[in-house]
Design a protein around this motif. Sequence first.
Motif, PDB file in Angstrom:
ATOM      1  N   ARG A  37     -29.857  48.987 -37.928  1.00 15.56           N
ATOM      2  CA  ARG A  37     -28.929  49.978 -37.371  1.00 15.56           C
ATOM      3  C   ARG A  37     -29.396  50.423 -35.989  1.00 15.56           C
ATOM      4  O   ARG A  37     -28.602  50.506 -35.054  1.00 15.56           O
ATOM      5  CB  ARG A  37     -28.832  51.167 -38.317  1.00 15.56           C
ATOM      6  N   HIS A  38     -30.684  50.690 -35.862  1.00 10.75           N
ATOM      7  CA  HIS A  38     -31.214  51.127 -34.570  1.00 10.75           C
ATOM      8  C   HIS A  38     -31.160  50.014 -33.529  1.00 10.75           C
ATOM      9  O   HIS A  38     -30.941  50.281 -32.349  1.00 10.75           O
ATOM     10  CB  HIS A  38     -32.652  51.627 -34.717  1.00 10.75           C
ATOM     11  N   LEU A  39     -31.373  48.774 -33.942  1.00  6.20           N
ATOM     12  CA  LEU A  39     -31.304  47.663 -33.002  1.00  6.20           C
ATOM     13  C   LEU A  39     -29.879  47.437 -32.494  1.00  6.20           C
ATOM     14  O   LEU A  39     -29.684  46.982 -31.368  1.00  6.20           O
ATOM     15  CB  LEU A  39     -31.832  46.381 -33.642  1.00  6.20           C
ATOM     16  N   ARG A  40     -28.889  47.736 -33.317  1.00  6.33           N
ATOM     17  CA  ARG A  40     -27.492  47.516 -32.924  1.00  6.33           C
ATOM     18  C   ARG A  40     -26.910  48.650 -32.093  1.00  6.33           C
ATOM     19  O   ARG A  40     -25.835  48.513 -31.537  1.00  6.33           O
ATOM     20  CB  ARG A  40     -26.639  47.306 -34.166  1.00  6.33           C
ATOM     21  N   GLN A  41     -27.607  49.774 -32.006  1.00  2.22           N
ATOM     22  CA  GLN A  41     -27.115  50.888 -31.200  1.00  2.22           C
ATOM     23  C   GLN A  41     -27.219  50.538 -29.729  1.00  2.22           C
ATOM     24  O   GLN A  41     -28.132  49.846 -29.295  1.00  2.22           O
ATOM     25  CB  GLN A  41     -27.919  52.159 -31.463  1.00  2.22           C
ATOM     26  N   VAL A  42     -26.297  51.054 -28.968  1.00  6.04           N
ATOM     27  CA  VAL A  42     -26.336  50.825 -27.520  1.00  6.04           C
ATOM     28  C   VAL A  42     -27.427  51.701 -26.916  1.00  6.04           C
ATOM     29  O   VAL A  42     -27.813  52.718 -27.489  1.00  6.04           O
ATOM     30  CB  VAL A  42     -24.966  51.144 -26.880  1.00  6.04           C
ATOM     31  N   PRO A  43     -27.947  51.320 -25.750  1.00  5.21           N
ATOM     32  CA  PRO A  43     -28.963  52.150 -25.109  1.00  5.21           C
ATOM     33  C   PRO A  43     -28.422  53.543 -24.800  1.00  5.21           C
ATOM     34  O   PRO A  43     -27.268  53.700 -24.416  1.00  5.21           O
ATOM     35  CB  PRO A  43     -29.292  51.401 -23.825  1.00  5.21           C
ATOM     36  N   HIS A  44     -29.258  54.530 -24.972  1.00  3.14           N
ATOM     37  CA  HIS A  44     -28.873  55.912 -24.705  1.00  3.14           C
ATOM     38  C   HIS A  44     -29.170  56.259 -23.253  1.00  3.14           C
ATOM     39  O   HIS A  44     -29.959  55.605 -22.585  1.00  3.14           O
ATOM     40  CB  HIS A  44     -29.638  56.862 -25.634  1.00  3.14           C
ATOM     41  N   TYR A  45     -28.568  57.318 -22.777  1.00  2.63           N
ATOM     42  CA  TYR A  45     -28.788  57.776 -21.414  1.00  2.63           C
ATOM     43  C   TYR A  45     -30.242  58.200 -21.225  1.00  2.63           C
ATOM     44  O   TYR A  45     -30.787  58.941 -22.032  1.00  2.63           O
ATOM     45  CB  TYR A  45     -27.866  58.953 -21.087  1.00  2.63           C
ATOM     46  N   GLN A  46     -30.847  57.721 -20.175  1.00  2.00           N
ATOM     47  CA  GLN A  46     -32.197  58.112 -19.814  1.00  2.00           C
ATOM     48  C   GLN A  46     -32.168  58.634 -18.384  1.00  2.00           C
ATOM     49  O   GLN A  46     -31.678  57.949 -17.493  1.00  2.00           O
ATOM     50  CB  GLN A  46     -33.163  56.925 -19.902  1.00  2.00           C
ATOM     51  N   PRO A  47     -32.671  59.832 -18.129  1.00  2.00           N
ATOM     52  CA  PRO A  47     -32.669  60.348 -16.772  1.00  2.00           C
ATOM     53  C   PRO A  47     -33.531  59.488 -15.853  1.00  2.00           C
ATOM     54  O   PRO A  47     -34.549  58.941 -16.276  1.00  2.00           O
ATOM     55  CB  PRO A  47     -33.232  61.756 -16.902  1.00  2.00           C
ATOM     56  N   GLY A  48     -33.115  59.361 -14.609  1.00  2.00           N
ATOM     57  CA  GLY A  48     -33.840  58.555 -13.638  1.00  2.00           C
ATOM     58  C   GLY A  48     -35.067  59.258 -13.094  1.00  2.00           C
ATOM     59  O   GLY A  48     -35.337  60.422 -13.417  1.00  2.00           O
ATOM     60  N   PRO A  49     -35.837  58.574 -12.236  1.00  2.00           N
ATOM     61  CA  PRO A  49     -37.062  59.160 -11.710  1.00  2.00           C
ATOM     62  C   PRO A  49     -36.805  60.341 -10.782  1.00  2.00           C
ATOM     63  O   PRO A  49     -37.699  61.143 -10.545  1.00  2.00           O
ATOM     64  CB  PRO A  49     -37.726  57.999 -10.967  1.00  2.00           C
TER      65      PRO A  49
END
Length: 87
Positions: free
Chosen positions: A63-75
């Motif tokens: 399930r976790h592998l099939r999830q799309v990447p979540h938003y990560q704030p940039g540098p």
Amino acid sequence: MRTGSEPATARSALRARLWLSVWGFVWAIVGTALFALVGRTGWAVACGVLWLIVTVDLAMILRHLRQVPHYQPGPGIPPYPPPDRRV
């Protein structure tokens, strides 16, 4: 809480956990079958419970592998401020 010191290329160990769970899944099945054939009911039940736990873990990993990447704030985005600890 985001500290701002996370590496930009951090990766999850889900694929390693997937293969370790597959390994445990196979051994739990083999252990359950062999102990049941030999007549060791207690060990067969223990391996069957382990089989159930590994199956649930495999479902969670997939399930976790099939999830799309979540938003990560940039540098350029500063870390979150520490929570206000008023009691």
